[in-house]
Design an enzyme around this catalytic site. Structure first.
Site, PDB file in Angstrom:
ATOM      1  N   HIS A 211       0.689  -1.255   0.145  1.00 38.31           N
ATOM      2  CA  HIS A 211       0.054   0.137  -0.109  1.00 38.31           C
ATOM      3  C   HIS A 211       0.830   1.187  -0.046  1.00 38.31           C
ATOM      4  CE1 HIS A 211      -3.234  -2.897   0.599  1.00 38.31           C
ATOM      5  NE2 HIS A 211      -3.805  -1.976   0.009  1.00 38.31           N
ATOM      6  N   GLU A 456     -11.063 -10.922  -4.482  1.00 41.19           N
ATOM      7  CA  GLU A 456      -9.730 -10.819  -4.040  1.00 41.19           C
ATOM      8  C   GLU A 456      -9.182 -11.852  -3.509  1.00 41.19           C
ATOM      9  OE1 GLU A 456      -8.952  -7.059  -2.229  1.00 41.19           O
ATOM     10  OE2 GLU A 456     -10.753  -7.307  -0.980  1.00 41.19           O
ATOM     11  N   ASP A 480      -4.578  -8.386  -4.184  1.00 37.55           N
ATOM     12  CA  ASP A 480      -4.812  -9.291  -3.080  1.00 37.55           C
ATOM     13  C   ASP A 480      -5.043 -10.700  -3.936  1.00 37.55           C
ATOM     14  OD1 ASP A 480      -4.389  -8.386  -0.370  1.00 37.55           O
ATOM     15  OD2 ASP A 480      -6.015  -7.190  -0.834  1.00 37.55           O
ATOM     16  N   CYS A 527     -10.129  -3.296 -10.151  1.00 35.56           N
ATOM     17  CA  CYS A 527      -9.504  -2.057  -9.529  1.00 35.56           C
ATOM     18  C   CYS A 527      -8.073  -2.355  -8.856  1.00 35.56           C
ATOM     19  CB  CYS A 527     -10.673  -1.600  -8.321  1.00 35.56           C
ATOM     20  SG  CYS A 527     -10.809  -2.865  -7.065  1.00 35.56           S
TER      21      CYS A 527
HETATM   22  C1  PEP Z   1      -6.624  -5.246  -4.493  1.00 36.05           C
HETATM   23  O1  PEP Z   1      -6.354  -6.026  -3.663  1.00 36.05           O
HETATM   24  O2  PEP Z   1      -6.348  -5.529  -5.526  1.00 36.05           O
HETATM   25  C2  PEP Z   1      -7.289  -3.785  -4.061  1.00 36.05           C
HETATM   26  C3  PEP Z   1      -7.684  -3.161  -4.989  1.00 36.05           C
HETATM   27  O3  PEP Z   1      -7.408  -3.543  -2.733  1.00 36.05           O
HETATM   28  P1  PEP Z   1      -6.079  -3.105  -1.793  1.00 36.05           P
HETATM   29  O4  PEP Z   1      -5.147  -3.031  -2.875  1.00 36.05           O
HETATM   30  O5  PEP Z   1      -6.535  -1.808  -1.099  1.00 36.05           O
HETATM   31  O6  PEP Z   1      -6.082  -4.293  -1.002  1.00 36.05           O
HETATM   32 MG    MG Z   2      -7.292  -5.590  -1.789  1.00 36.47          MG
END
Ligand code: PEP
Ligand code: MG
Length: 590
Positions: A211, A456, A480, A527
């Site tokens: 992140h 995910e 994920d 996403c």
């Molecule tokens: C993902 O896991 O692809 C996602 C968009 O959520 P995050 O990156 O916030 O875990």
């Molecule tokens: Mg995620």
């Protein structure tokens, strides 16, 4: 002497600047430039705080009980001595007068410089004095807290990026671009640098989709993570080139190298200008398919960049960033409602997908929670996202009410992260109904929402029918999904080479999710970072994807791919890629 450090490329472009080493524990200290006329005032702030701490320690010393351990008195002596340390005092003054750093920044910068020297000492006793220095600095910082100005967005970094390399070599004033170098920075701390003065970032740890890397990418400035011992090898104020395309840091570059990278930097700027011309071009493929390009945001203010980049909505509002770095005091219903409403209004009638809170794993609520989490062996598999929400129904209901209320102001999609079990889905649905019932009983207005689930976890991708029974749309979180399919911690640089978006198993889960949604006439988007990766666009189009959500800074590069694509041809090519043993090689050779 010039040397390079290799890491992972996470945010494209070249940054050239002086290194500012920031300790992870002190990343939340304000970093801003002060007015040249205010240097004396700023020096006084540190001096006052230092004097207050000295008095505090003298008092402690005086009140020390007679039978107090001898070590304690000795420790206080050491602290008093460090407070008078000439190197600390003169260094802080220098950072303030010569570089115009604010007092807190100057103090932590000088601390980092001296701490390095302690690290290099042979004598163990002296080496251990680093901890004392840290405590002393911590005390001064605490004293200064509340007195300082807020973090100030400073335009200098952007402006000075346009300086010629010659200027960079000669200019030693505050107008020099700065790059941040740290062992680690939490996503929440990274967020506070979003409007800040750094031209680039480098951290020792982290994977491409950690992140921290995601936030760095959203800032659209060059960044390298996973540089291992980079922060140990680079010294405060060293000249550093951050090559965000190759994932390399070049320290103390020679004039020839500087000239080469200056050239690359200008090439990059030209490329961006070229892409900018696509801003108003609709995202339509050569065979006339309209593609939805949505934005991922962390804070309501990010909608500004989303609209500017031409996003047709927000596909992922990571609401957890409203919850992080608050010392456990979570935002109440009103605060959340106002934040969601701000995002909705910022999109001027375009849809906004608000994901319910996804804290945990590499997104700790705050530093305390981070420590607590460290004690769990596998935080990525622990109490995060919807699991955390379902474990605390009052907290979750508060968020659900805030989202439902915000939906009275525009089109809202409510997205739930990390679901795997039918029982979790049913529990979530019950809580959403319950939140509506509470609002009804209070007579508070709220709006309709489309309900979506993140795919995910492989288990979710393998049981799509139950998801499609309950949800209006699905959003594939590839970050994920890759992590859990391949059992690769997305934040661990030591296994980053195995984190493979093109692994046939990952592609199979993505392809099946898109196909199943299509078959049932349900909306589906991606996403995760895969959606903003131009090398994956053709394959995703070929698999039938028509909705992509990414950081606004990626939108134009993806649009360029879309404009060159023919989905009819891509569909048959995608089938071959899916059948291949080495999909990555096929993507490269297309
Ligand atoms: C993902 O896991 O692809 C996602 C968009 O959520 P995050 O990156 O916030 O875990
Ligand atoms: Mg995620």
């Amino acid at each position: 002497m010039t040397f390079s450090v290799h890491g992972l490329a996470v945010s494209r472009g070249i940054a050239i600047g002086r290194a500012v080493l920031v300790a992870s524990s002190r990343a939340d200290v304000a970093h801003y430039f002060i007015d040249a006329a205010k240097t004396d005032e700023e020096i006084m702030r540190v001096r006052d705080a230092r004097n207050a701490v000295t008095e505090e320690i003298l008092r402690l010393q005086k009140d020390l009980p007679k039978d107090a351990p001898h070590e304690l008195a000795a420790l206080l002596d050491v602290h008093l001595m460090l407070l008078q340390d000439e190197q600390l005092i003169s260094g802080v003054k220098r950072w303030i007068t010569e570089r115009h750093y604010n007092a807190e920044w100057a103090l932590t910068t000088q601390y980092e410089t001296i701490a390095r020297q302690f690290d290099d000492m042979e004598d163990e006793y002296l080496r251990e004095r680093k901890a004392d220095l840290e405590q002393v600095v911590e005390r001064i910082l605490r004293r200064m807290k509340g007195v300082g100005s807020p973090i100030q967005p400073v335009g200098q970094a952007g402006a000075s990026r346009k300086q010629s390399q010659q200027d960079l070599l000669l200019d030693d004033t505050m107008d020099v671009p700065l790059v941040l170098v740290a062992h680690d920075i939490s996503p929440a701390d990274m967020l506070q640098f979003k409007q800040s003065l750094f031209a680039g970032f480098a951290t020792d740890v982290g994977g491409k989709t950690s992140h921290t890397a995601i936030v760095a990418r959203s800032m659209d400035i060059p960044a390298v993570v996973g540089a291992r011992s980079g922060s140990q090898l680079i010294k405060q104020d060293d000249w550093v080139i951050i090559d965000g395309d190759a994932g390399v840091l070049i320290v103390d570059p020679s004039p020839i190298i500087l000239a080469e990278y200056g050239f690359k930097q200008r090439q990059g700027e030209l490329e961006r200008e070229r892409l900018n011309r696509l801003k108003h071009t609709p995202a339509v493929t050569m065979d006339g398919q309209h593609i939805e390009l949505l934005a991922n945001i962390e804070m309501p203010e990010d909608t500004l960049g989303a609209v500017k980049a031409g996003a047709v909505g927000v596909g992922l509002f990571r609401s957890e960033f409203l919850f992080m770095g608050r010392n456990g005091k979570l935002p109440d219903e009103e605060e959340q409602y106002l934040a969601y409403r701000k995002a909705i209004e910022g999109m001027h009638g375009l849809p906004v997908t608000i994901r319910t809170v996804d804290v945990g794993s590499d997104k700790p609520l705050d530093k305390l929670a981070e420590k607590a989490q460290d004690s769990h062996l596998n935080p990525a598999m622990g109490l995060r996202a919807i699991r955390w929400s379902l474990a605390d129904p009052p907290m979750f209901l508060t968020q659900l009410r805030a989202i439902l209320r915000s939906a009275a102001h525009g089109q809202v999609n409510l997205l739930v992260p990390m679901l795997a079990h039918a029982s979790e889905i049913r529990q979530t649905m019950r809580l959403i109904d319950h939140a509506r019932a509470i609002l009804d009983s209070r007579g508070v207005p709220y709006g309709p929402v489309r309900l979506g689930a993140m795919i995910e976890i492989p288990a979710a991708a393998l049981t799509l029918k139950v998801f499609l029974k309950y949800f209006d749309f699905l959003s594939i979180g590839t970050n994920d999904l890759i992590q859990y399919t391949l059992a690769i911690d997305r934040a661990d640089e030591s296994v980053a080479h195995l984190y493979d978006p093109c692994h046939p198993a990952v592609l199979r889960l993505v392809a099946d999710t898109i196909a199943e949604c299509d078959a049932q006439g349900k909306g589906v988007s991606v996403c995760g970072e895969m959606a903003g990766d131009p090398s994956m666009t053709r394959l995703l189009l070929g698999l039938g994807l028509r909705s992509f959500s990414m950081h606004p800074s990626q939108i134009l590069a993806i649009k360029q791919q879309i404009l060159r694509a023919d989905t009819g041809k891509l569909a048959s090519w995608a089938e071959q890629v899916m059948a291949s043993e080495d999909p990555a090689a096929m993507l490269q050779s297309y």
